[in-house]
Design a protein around this motif. Structure first.
Motif, PDB file in Angstrom:
ATOM      1  N   UNK A  57       0.838  -1.197   0.000  1.00  0.00           N
ATOM      2  CA  UNK A  57       0.000   0.000   0.000  1.00  0.00           C
ATOM      3  C   UNK A  57       0.882   1.258   0.000  1.00  0.00           C
ATOM      4  N   UNK A  58       0.389   2.303  -0.651  1.00  0.00           N
ATOM      5  CA  UNK A  58       1.123   3.555  -0.757  1.00  0.00           C
ATOM      6  C   UNK A  58       1.005   4.402   0.505  1.00  0.00           C
ATOM      7  N   UNK A  59       2.047   5.192   0.767  1.00  0.00           N
ATOM      8  CA  UNK A  59       1.898   6.376   1.611  1.00  0.00           C
ATOM      9  C   UNK A  59       1.153   7.408   0.784  1.00  0.00           C
ATOM     10  N   UNK A  60       0.189   8.064   1.409  1.00  0.00           N
ATOM     11  CA  UNK A  60      -0.486   9.178   0.755  1.00  0.00           C
ATOM     12  C   UNK A  60      -0.876  10.191   1.820  1.00  0.00           C
ATOM     13  N   UNK A  61      -0.540  11.444   1.594  1.00  0.00           N
ATOM     14  CA  UNK A  61      -0.703  12.478   2.604  1.00  0.00           C
ATOM     15  C   UNK A  61      -2.182  12.694   2.926  1.00  0.00           C
ATOM     16  N   UNK A  62      -2.543  12.545   4.207  1.00  0.00           N
ATOM     17  CA  UNK A  62      -3.942  12.641   4.615  1.00  0.00           C
ATOM     18  C   UNK A  62      -4.691  11.336   4.502  1.00  0.00           C
ATOM     19  N   UNK A  63      -4.044  10.295   4.014  1.00  0.00           N
ATOM     20  CA  UNK A  63      -4.715   9.007   3.838  1.00  0.00           C
ATOM     21  C   UNK A  63      -5.025   8.326   5.162  1.00  0.00           C
ATOM     22  N   UNK A  64      -6.193   7.707   5.228  1.00  0.00           N
ATOM     23  CA  UNK A  64      -6.587   6.978   6.429  1.00  0.00           C
ATOM     24  C   UNK A  64      -7.414   7.790   7.398  1.00  0.00           C
ATOM     25  N   UNK A  65      -7.810   9.004   6.989  1.00  0.00           N
ATOM     26  CA  UNK A  65      -8.554   9.877   7.898  1.00  0.00           C
ATOM     27  C   UNK A  65      -9.970  10.136   7.395  1.00  0.00           C
ATOM     28  N   UNK A  66     -10.567   9.112   6.837  1.00  0.00           N
ATOM     29  CA  UNK A  66     -11.961   9.220   6.408  1.00  0.00           C
ATOM     30  C   UNK A  66     -12.909   9.053   7.581  1.00  0.00           C
ATOM     31  N   UNK A  67     -14.206   8.955   7.299  1.00  0.00           N
ATOM     32  CA  UNK A  67     -15.193   8.772   8.380  1.00  0.00           C
ATOM     33  C   UNK A  67     -14.945   7.513   9.193  1.00  0.00           C
ATOM     34  N   UNK A  68     -14.357   6.497   8.571  1.00  0.00           N
ATOM     35  CA  UNK A  68     -14.024   5.247   9.261  1.00  0.00           C
ATOM     36  C   UNK A  68     -12.559   4.912   9.015  1.00  0.00           C
ATOM     37  N   UNK A  69     -11.931   4.153   9.905  1.00  0.00           N
ATOM     38  CA  UNK A  69     -10.539   3.746   9.675  1.00  0.00           C
ATOM     39  C   UNK A  69     -10.412   2.954   8.383  1.00  0.00           C
ATOM     40  N   UNK A  70      -9.263   3.060   7.746  1.00  0.00           N
ATOM     41  CA  UNK A  70      -9.008   2.344   6.506  1.00  0.00           C
ATOM     42  C   UNK A  70      -8.366   3.260   5.487  1.00  0.00           C
ATOM     43  N   UNK A  71      -7.839   2.698   4.409  1.00  0.00           N
ATOM     44  CA  UNK A  71      -7.155   3.515   3.405  1.00  0.00           C
ATOM     45  C   UNK A  71      -8.114   4.457   2.684  1.00  0.00           C
ATOM     46  N   UNK A  97      -2.272   5.202   9.315  1.00  0.00           N
ATOM     47  CA  UNK A  97      -1.908   3.795   9.492  1.00  0.00           C
ATOM     48  C   UNK A  97      -2.067   3.375  10.950  1.00  0.00           C
ATOM     49  N   UNK A  98      -1.622   4.216  11.877  1.00  0.00           N
ATOM     50  CA  UNK A  98      -1.768   3.905  13.307  1.00  0.00           C
ATOM     51  C   UNK A  98      -3.243   3.790  13.675  1.00  0.00           C
ATOM     52  N   UNK A  99      -4.046   4.724  13.183  1.00  0.00           N
ATOM     53  CA  UNK A  99      -5.485   4.671  13.457  1.00  0.00           C
ATOM     54  C   UNK A  99      -6.080   3.347  12.989  1.00  0.00           C
ATOM     55  N   UNK A 100      -5.767   2.963  11.747  1.00  0.00           N
ATOM     56  CA  UNK A 100      -6.300   1.719  11.187  1.00  0.00           C
ATOM     57  C   UNK A 100      -5.836   0.506  11.990  1.00  0.00           C
ATOM     58  N   UNK A 101      -4.553   0.463  12.317  1.00  0.00           N
ATOM     59  CA  UNK A 101      -3.993  -0.705  13.007  1.00  0.00           C
ATOM     60  C   UNK A 101      -4.673  -0.921  14.354  1.00  0.00           C
ATOM     61  N   UNK A 102      -4.853   0.139  15.124  1.00  0.00           N
ATOM     62  CA  UNK A 102      -5.455  -0.022  16.449  1.00  0.00           C
ATOM     63  C   UNK A 102      -6.966  -0.179  16.388  1.00  0.00           C
ATOM     64  N   UNK A 103      -7.604   0.341  15.356  1.00  0.00           N
ATOM     65  CA  UNK A 103      -9.031   0.080  15.190  1.00  0.00           C
ATOM     66  C   UNK A 103      -9.265  -1.398  14.895  1.00  0.00           C
TER      67      UNK A 103
END
Length: 282
Positions: A57-71, A97-103
């Motif tokens: 998966x790519x790094x993307x600035x601001x990625x992972x900060x949608x309404x729910x955890x995930x790319x 990424x941290x948000x997704x991992x702990x969710x």
């Protein structure tokens, strides 16, 4: 000229070396729990981050900060020309990424926010300074870089000096050596269980915490908006007038190692159930 027996021994020795030589680059890049002692939740968080690395998966600035955890698709970072393709890339930035991992690990969105909010979380089970190095850390601990006022990068510790991170635009999620220089600030261990202590909510935006209960104290960290906090104790100190309120009560926030005037804490002027700080509390 080698005797046939000597030649055979050389070939056998070479085969043994190739089969049993210590792993090198491939193993160094392996994403997994690399030390014992972590909680089951922390190990699941590592596994969730590693699954995204394995998926390239790519790094993307601001990625992972949608309404729910995930790319999610990212944004262009005005300070980084390498981010021009981030809006086309589905992925994560460091805190996403941290948000997704702990969710994934905890079953709920317990670390929604940027790196500073994740480090100062009221769900901290332990905190570690840069001076302590990696010795006390366990897999799943979160490493941060920057200053108390500006924590700009966060990663997940794997153990054995390695970490999983979303590092920068133009790269994929990766396993890296922990960078103890370059502004390393410290680490936090996450407790996904019920929050203990006296929990309150702040109001307002850009509210600074201070290193002592005074408006003249050094700034530690500014709440970007309403924030859930833990209060250890409160005391009467400098009288403050702000936003139409006047109060001399200040609260000590153990997760920030800092003080904030009670004016910016939702509740009465003197917080219910919170003890008075000891006289020697700085």
């Amino acid at each position: 000229m080698l005797r046939r027996s000597s030649l055979l021994g050389t070939v056998v020795g070479l085969l043994v070396f190739l089969l049993w030589a210590p792993p090198t680059a491939a193993a160094d890049a392996e994403c997994s729990v690399r030390a014992p002692g972590a909680s089951a939740t922390a190990e699941r968080a590592v596994a969730a981050a590693c699954a995204q690395i394995a998926a390239d998966v790519w790094y993307t600035w601001g990625g992972g900060h949608g309404p729910r955890p995930g790319p999610t698709y990212g944004q262009v970072d005005p300070t980084d020309p390498a981010s021009e393709h981030d809006p086309e890339r589905l992925g994560f930035d460091c805190s996403g990424l941290v948000r997704h991992a702990y969710a994934e690990a905890a079953g709920s969105d317990i670390l929604n926010g940027v790196a500073s909010a994740q480090y100062y979380t009221h769900r901290a089970a332990g905190r570690f300074t840069a001076a302590q190095g990696l010795g006390p850390l366990l897999p799943g601990d979160l490493l941060v870089w920057g200053t108390s006022q500006d924590l700009h990068h966060i990663a997940i510790y794997l153990g054995a000096g390695k970490m999983a991170e979303a590092r920068q635009s133009g790269t994929k999620l990766m396993v890296s050596d922990v960078r103890l220089g370059a502004g390393y600030y410290g680490a936090v261990r996450i407790d996904p269980g019920p929050v203990t202590g006296h929990v309150f909510r702040t109001w307002g935006s850009g509210v600074w915490t201070k290193d002592r209960p005074s408006t003249q104290g050094a700034r530690v960290y500014a709440f970007p908006g309403p924030t859930t906090i833990r209060v250890e104790c409160q005391k009467h100190a400098e009288k403050v007038t702000s936003d139409g309120y006047t109060n001399d009560a200040w609260s000590y926030l153990p997760d920030y190692r800092a003080w904030v005037t009670n004016i910016y804490i939702q509740g009465p002027e003197w917080l219910d159930g919170v003890p008075t700080c000891a006289p020697d509390k700085p």
